[in-house]
Motif scaffolding. Structure first.
Motif, mmCIF file in Angstrom:
data_model
loop_
_atom_site.group_PDB
_atom_site.id
_atom_site.type_symbol
_atom_site.label_atom_id
_atom_site.label_comp_id
_atom_site.label_asym_id
_atom_site.label_seq_id
_atom_site.Cartn_x
_atom_site.Cartn_y
_atom_site.Cartn_z
ATOM 1 N N VAL A 64 22.310 7.760 35.374
ATOM 2 C CA VAL A 64 22.279 8.605 34.000
ATOM 3 C C VAL A 64 22.816 7.499 32.812
ATOM 4 O O VAL A 64 22.454 7.473 31.703
ATOM 5 N N ILE A 65 23.785 6.879 33.313
ATOM 6 C CA ILE A 65 24.361 6.089 32.245
ATOM 7 C C ILE A 65 23.482 4.840 32.024
ATOM 8 O O ILE A 65 23.270 4.632 30.639
ATOM 9 N N VAL A 66 22.882 4.025 32.911
ATOM 10 C CA VAL A 66 21.992 2.994 32.616
ATOM 11 C C VAL A 66 20.677 3.431 31.967
ATOM 12 O O VAL A 66 20.351 2.623 31.203
ATOM 13 N N GLU A 67 20.249 4.569 32.363
ATOM 14 C CA GLU A 67 19.079 4.921 31.935
ATOM 15 C C GLU A 67 19.190 6.173 30.954
ATOM 16 O O GLU A 67 18.610 7.137 30.838
ATOM 17 N N LEU A 68 20.330 5.799 29.746
ATOM 18 C CA LEU A 68 20.800 7.011 29.044
ATOM 19 C C LEU A 68 19.425 7.509 28.218
ATOM 20 O O LEU A 68 18.787 6.753 27.536
ATOM 21 N N PRO A 69 19.264 8.721 28.130
ATOM 22 C CA PRO A 69 17.799 9.402 27.746
ATOM 23 C C PRO A 69 18.578 9.568 26.291
ATOM 24 O O PRO A 69 18.231 10.890 25.594
ATOM 25 N N ILE A 70 18.735 8.750 25.551
ATOM 26 C CA ILE A 70 19.011 8.790 24.082
ATOM 27 C C ILE A 70 18.384 7.787 23.378
ATOM 28 O O ILE A 70 18.379 6.398 23.784
ATOM 29 N N HIS A 71 17.615 7.873 22.278
ATOM 30 C CA HIS A 71 16.994 6.891 21.379
ATOM 31 C C HIS A 71 17.551 6.663 20.161
ATOM 32 O O HIS A 71 18.230 7.436 19.711
ATOM 33 N N SER A 72 17.058 5.740 19.432
ATOM 34 C CA SER A 72 17.701 5.405 18.125
ATOM 35 C C SER A 72 17.700 6.311 17.091
ATOM 36 O O SER A 72 18.467 6.604 16.178
ATOM 37 N N ASP A 73 16.639 7.123 17.120
ATOM 38 C CA ASP A 73 16.236 8.362 16.346
ATOM 39 C C ASP A 73 17.428 9.365 16.301
ATOM 40 O O ASP A 73 17.839 9.970 15.332
ATOM 41 N N ALA A 74 18.099 9.365 17.591
ATOM 42 C CA ALA A 74 19.128 10.239 17.837
ATOM 43 C C ALA A 74 20.472 9.869 17.000
ATOM 44 O O ALA A 74 20.997 10.825 16.208
ATOM 45 N N PHE A 75 20.629 8.900 16.784
ATOM 46 C CA PHE A 75 21.770 8.077 15.991
ATOM 47 C C PHE A 75 21.638 8.280 14.665
ATOM 48 O O PHE A 75 22.243 8.538 13.940
ATOM 49 N N ILE A 76 20.357 8.016 14.374
ATOM 50 C CA ILE A 76 19.894 7.755 12.953
ATOM 51 C C ILE A 76 19.899 9.260 12.226
ATOM 52 O O ILE A 76 20.282 9.678 11.187
ATOM 53 N N TYR A 77 19.146 10.201 12.997
ATOM 54 C CA TYR A 77 19.115 11.530 12.312
ATOM 55 C C TYR A 77 19.910 12.645 12.640
ATOM 56 O O TYR A 77 20.128 13.523 11.980
ATOM 57 N N ILE A 78 20.689 12.396 13.839
ATOM 58 C CA ILE A 78 21.709 13.397 14.067
ATOM 59 C C ILE A 78 23.187 13.041 13.766
ATOM 60 O O ILE A 78 23.905 13.695 13.027
ATOM 61 N N PHE A 79 23.550 11.763 13.786
ATOM 62 C CA PHE A 79 24.633 11.361 13.396
ATOM 63 C C PHE A 79 25.210 10.706 11.857
ATOM 64 O O PHE A 79 26.023 10.918 11.263
#
Length: 493
Positions: A58-73
């Motif tokens: 789960v850590i290595v293949e973390l299902p989070i993309h750059s859009d999550a950082f840019i649009y959520i945080f």
């Protein structure tokens, strides 16, 4: 959700550990995130199957993309930072802040691009894009260090103001260069400059209109604190997404502008207690967001630094040197011109030195680099070039600059008051001691306290103020004390 809960526990434990180790919590979060990522990679690829494989995967293949950082945080963090800014103070230092936030970004992008292009083996556009990515500064770690060592308020204000607009300028430039690379168009300076200005000014307009609309609704929600917080939470996402997707302008600039409008125009429409509640809620939201984005982005570091070679380390050395030279050139070469033209108060050389060394990079830089690696239209060599150098640069600034910045501030004497400020503080403390003594004597006489007791109280306060002036200085405010009838009476310390 279990991973999120676990990371929140880690974040809560990092805070006291950072205080004990005298490190910035952002620096320690990055270290912990990298350590978790490395450990998970080793567990997955080195050991045989065991009960930890599922967690490591789960850590290595973390299902989070750059859009999550840019649009959520990102909208949330930018808006909260703008809420804490004293707009009046920012206006007073507008010239140096704009120089650091806009001109310095352009200079850094050009200097880094020119330094790397002859030896990088990728296009000049790719080198410029890397320059725009690493031009984003992160104030979280720096401001934390400033608070720990008691750095001057103006130094903190310059760094906060720079970072607030710096992200806007750098991300706007990054998007422009990314579009050019994907489309395969050569760089035309005139067209690129017009597009940058249009995106920047358009973002200001979108943020201003959105902020004023929300401020106009606030009178309908008077004394409804939870509704007020909810409305302000919607604002940065509204202007960010509408700006980006509808008007095709900078959503980052729009979120920053909306926050400044809320601070400058909206604050008077809140009751004082409601505004304090709003800021406390936003401080908690920003703490969660900034901590999560730091540790989540750090989890990607092992993946982005795979197969690093000596040539990569050479390029990283050139990148670090070019970034420092560009920043120093703006601060020591251009900033004095503003003072000469009477556009700004003079910024001392110790201040400039700290700002040069304090240009830490963080989660936003990693998120932009991740966005490049996820873009299939970018060639693999360019993806690797951006990922390795951006990640290496973030680690360098956090682990080298971040851990030595406090020492630099102490060596330059910026953790101590100037002779003038020291004299002013001593005078204020003297006046406050006299005022406290008068208040204690008046209260004692009114309530018929023993004279010896009154004398011991005033003596104890005077001794505390003499031995620990910083503590006494924080308590010189005089609060009204109700008298027997319930009306306001003589002040007490």
């Amino acid at each position: 959700m279990l991973l999120l809960a676990g990371l929140l526990i880690v974040i809560s434990l990092v805070q006291p550990l950072a205080n004990r180790l005298r490190l910035s919590s952002a620096v320690l979060l990055a270290i912990v995130g990298v350590a978790i990522g490395v450990t998970s990679t080793l567990l997955l690829h080195v050991s045989t199957a065991n009960q930890f494989d599922a967690f490591a995967r789960v850590i290595v293949e973390l299902p989070i993309h750059s859009d999550a950082f840019i649009y959520i945080f990102l909208p949330l963090l930018l808006f909260q930072t703008a809420l804490t800014i004293e707009v009046q103070r920012i206006v007073e230092d507008a010239a140096p802040i704009l120089l650091l936030a806009v001109v310095a970004v352009l200079v850094a992008t050009l200097v880094i691009g020119a330094a790397l292009e002859p030896i990088a083996g990728v296009s000049f556009t790719a080198c410029l894009m890397l320059g725009s990515i690493v031009a984003t500064t992160d104030p979280v770690a720096v401001i934390g260090i400033f608070r720990d060592v008691g750095a001057p308020a103006r130094l903190s204000r310059l760094v906060e103001g720079e970072s607030l607009l710096n992200d806007a300028a750098a991300i706007t430039l990054f998007v422009l260069l990314l579009e050019m690379m994907v489309a395969g168009h050569p760089i035309h300076v005139g067209a690129a400059s017009l597009s940058f200005v249009r995106n920047f000014l358009g973002g200001i307009a979108a943020g201003y209109v959105g902020g004023r609309l929300i401020v106009g609704v606030l009178p309908w929600l008077r004394d409804m604190r939870l509704a007020q917080v909810t409305l302000t939470l919607a604002l940065p996402y509204l202007v960010f997404i509408v700006g980006e997707r509808v008007f095709e302008v900078s959503g980052v600039v729009a979120a920053v502008t909306a926050g400044l409008v809320m601070t400058a125009v909206g604050q008077p429409r809140f009751a004082p207690d409601d505004w304090r509640f709003l800021q406390e809620m936003w401080e908690q939201l920003a703490f969660w967001a900034s901590s999560l984005i730091f540790i989540l982005a750090s989890l990607f570091v092992p993946r982005m630094l795979e197969h690093v070679g000596w040539h990569d380390l050479t390029l990283l050395g050139v990148l670090v040197a070019a970034a420092l030279v560009a920043r120093a050139a703006v601060l020591f070469g251009m900033l004095p011109m503003l003072s000469a033209l009477r556009l700004s108060q003079q910024v001392s050389n110790p201040f400039k030195t700290v700002i040069v060394w304090g240009g830490l990079r963080g989660a936003v830089t990693l998120a932009l680099a991740l966005a490049v690696t996820e873009n299939s239209a970018i060639s693999p060599p360019v993806q690797r070039f951006i990922a390795v150098l951006a990640t290496g640069f973030v680690l360098f600034t956090l682990l080298v600059n971040g851990t030595t910045l406090g020492l630099l501030i102490r060596l330059l004497g910026l953790d101590r008051l100037s002779p003038l400020d020291q004299a002013l503080r001593d005078q204020v403390l003297t006046l406050s001691r006299d005022q406290v003594a008068d208040a204690v004597n008046t209260i004692g006489a009114r309530y018929h306290f023993d004279g010896k007791l009154i004398g011991e109280v005033t003596k104890a306060y005077a001794e505390t103020a003499s031995t620990n002036p910083d503590s006494a200085y924080q308590r010189i405010a005089i609060r009204p004390l109700p008298d027997a009838s319930g009306a306001g009476g003589i002040g007490q310390p």
